[in-house]
Design an enzyme around this catalytic site. Sequence first.
Site, mmCIF file in Angstrom:
data_model
loop_
_atom_site.group_PDB
_atom_site.id
_atom_site.type_symbol
_atom_site.label_atom_id
_atom_site.label_comp_id
_atom_site.label_asym_id
_atom_site.label_seq_id
_atom_site.Cartn_x
_atom_site.Cartn_y
_atom_site.Cartn_z
ATOM 1 N N HIS A 68 106.261 54.691 41.805
ATOM 2 C CA HIS A 68 104.958 54.059 41.540
ATOM 3 C C HIS A 68 105.036 52.582 41.918
ATOM 4 C CE1 HIS A 68 106.780 52.344 37.953
ATOM 5 N NE2 HIS A 68 107.022 53.546 37.448
ATOM 6 N N HIS A 102 108.020 50.326 40.821
ATOM 7 C CA HIS A 102 109.226 50.428 41.653
ATOM 8 C C HIS A 102 109.040 49.636 42.940
ATOM 9 C CE1 HIS A 102 109.372 54.482 39.457
ATOM 10 N NE2 HIS A 102 110.329 53.753 38.930
ATOM 11 N N CYS A 106 116.644 58.498 22.168
ATOM 12 C CA CYS A 106 115.390 58.844 22.864
ATOM 13 C C CYS A 106 115.735 59.194 24.296
ATOM 14 C CB CYS A 106 114.397 57.697 22.834
ATOM 15 S SG CYS A 106 112.968 58.059 23.905
ATOM 16 N N CYS A 117 113.906 57.146 26.982
ATOM 17 C CA CYS A 117 114.537 55.838 27.260
ATOM 18 C C CYS A 117 115.991 56.020 27.677
ATOM 19 C CB CYS A 117 114.531 54.944 26.031
ATOM 20 S SG CYS A 117 112.922 54.564 25.362
ATOM 21 N N CYS A 131 109.363 57.073 19.192
ATOM 22 C CA CYS A 131 109.531 56.112 20.288
ATOM 23 C C CYS A 131 108.157 55.651 20.780
ATOM 24 C CB CYS A 131 110.318 56.726 21.444
ATOM 25 S SG CYS A 131 110.287 55.644 22.890
ATOM 26 N N HIS A 159 107.477 56.612 24.528
ATOM 27 C CA HIS A 159 107.360 58.011 24.940
ATOM 28 C C HIS A 159 106.632 58.892 23.923
ATOM 29 C CE1 HIS A 159 110.655 56.299 27.333
ATOM 30 N NE2 HIS A 159 110.071 56.977 28.283
ATOM 31 N N LYS A 215 98.240 49.871 30.814
ATOM 32 C CA LYS A 215 99.564 50.365 31.145
ATOM 33 C C LYS A 215 99.409 51.593 32.053
ATOM 34 C CE LYS A 215 103.564 52.135 28.896
ATOM 35 N NZ LYS A 215 104.278 52.634 27.770
ATOM 36 N N LYS A 270 100.614 58.657 33.144
ATOM 37 C CA LYS A 270 100.108 59.900 33.733
ATOM 38 C C LYS A 270 98.881 60.380 32.981
ATOM 39 C CE LYS A 270 104.209 61.584 35.963
ATOM 40 N NZ LYS A 270 105.458 61.477 35.229
#
Length: 490
Positions: free
Chosen positions: A17, A20, A123, A126, A142, A145, A294, A297
């Site tokens: 994405h 990166h 997690c 993570c 978490c 997530h 943020k 998906k």
Amino acid sequence: MNYFVTTSIPYVNGPPHIGHALEFIMADVLARAARAEKKPVIFSTGTDEHGGKIADKAAEVGKDVKIFADEMSQQFRGLAKALNISNDRFIRTTDAGHEQRAQIIWKNLAKDIYKGTYVGLYCTGCEAFVTEAVAKENKGTCPHHQKPYEKLEEENYFFKLSVYAPEILKAIESGSFEILPQSRKHEILHVIKSGLEDISISRPKEKLTWGIAVPGDENQVMYVWFEALMNYLTVLGYPEHDDYLKFWPANVQVVGKDILRFHAAIWPGMLLGLGLPLPKKLYVHGFITVNNQKMSKSLGNVIPPQDIINAYGVDAMRYYFLRHIPAYDDGDFSWAKLHAAYNNELANELGNCVQRTAAMIVSYQKGIIGDSPPPEHDIAAYSEALEHCRFDRALDEVWDQVRGLNQYIDEQKPWEINKQGDSEHLREVLAYQVSCLLQIAELLAPLLPETATKIQYIFGEGVVRPIEGTLFPRKEHTPDAANVSEAPGK
Ligand code: MSP
């Protein structure tokens, strides 16, 4: 003299994405700038492929994990190519060379490794062990997530990180291991001062098979972070290869703010355990949001970098990410903002200045440029900006020159000089414009390499040479900023 620059290695649990992409682009600027200074450079990137996160994802999509990792890793390689990233290496943590060398590193750290029992939380999203205090603060779930922490009680190997805390602290405080920006330096100093505990560095094979075997213990695999960090050494051929001997320590390691602790506490601890020097600089970039949200998906706002490249071209994307995402802070992407930056800055300012200079030389002087001494612009601020990974400021400096040149043209009015028939003066003015553009191209080379090459091609040989199309033609169509899924390129 030798220069080694790295990106972090992304997980292959999903396609690349724009976060990166940002990191690839930033590290690429550093590599290209070092090459421009004639330094021998190794620039490495790659993919992080082991661990539960990737094993789970492969299982979810019903693929063999190695095949899944192969496919995903290829997408990151493709991203690097599409972004014109000049990496010399692309390491995968599933490469046999990495696996073998990771085992050597493990053995070389043996004096700091002991067996114990880990009782606590984890997690997988993570890929991190979580302390009671953090778990309590997050009420057992978490926050990244949205999954409850997993309770673990298992036999692990531990690394004596605590032993190295004073030395790490000293290196960061003294600046011999420089952390940029300052805010991140203070953040990690606070973490280290609150106490660095020994860390668990393996997982039992009965719970997780997708990892590198712990040497001498067939029941354990290495904790994914522990071996992933080693990529920065294995990619150079630690411990015996010439590249390792010549290029370690790294000059700059580029990472995102969420993985600061791994790179500024655990990784230096490992290096000290190996008796190796720490990297010279750790540059920590911020996070990109999309329309101030943020990326996720579930929100459906994850933008494939290729969409931006398809719609605006690779250098427009590099430009936006380097100048409009603050180098020392978080930043936001939206199609509307990209569109405005493209038209106002790339088309109207840079493109126009190249275009009109070339057109005037062609129509008034049959394309012949004439000589002019190089402009006397001070580039110290530009160089310092790059030295401090302030890519936004480096581009501000270049743009001061672009605006200055446009102003010069507007004031000199070469079209008037032409009417008056003062051909000598006209030649001087136009030649000066070209020298300014050639300097701009030189400064742009690490940031917008394709654009720099085009400007050098047009003006670099004494005669204006046409290129196909124009540089940054204006775009009329404004993409629908509110609806990313209808963005161009889809
Ligand atoms: N696999 C680890 C890194 C191991 S390095 C030994 C990892 N991978 S990741 O895919 O989650 O993240 C890779 C890089 O992308 C990190 O530097 C991370 O900060 C960065 N980004 C992920 N999302 C991002 C944004 N939304 N914005 C900017 N960068 C972000 O962590």
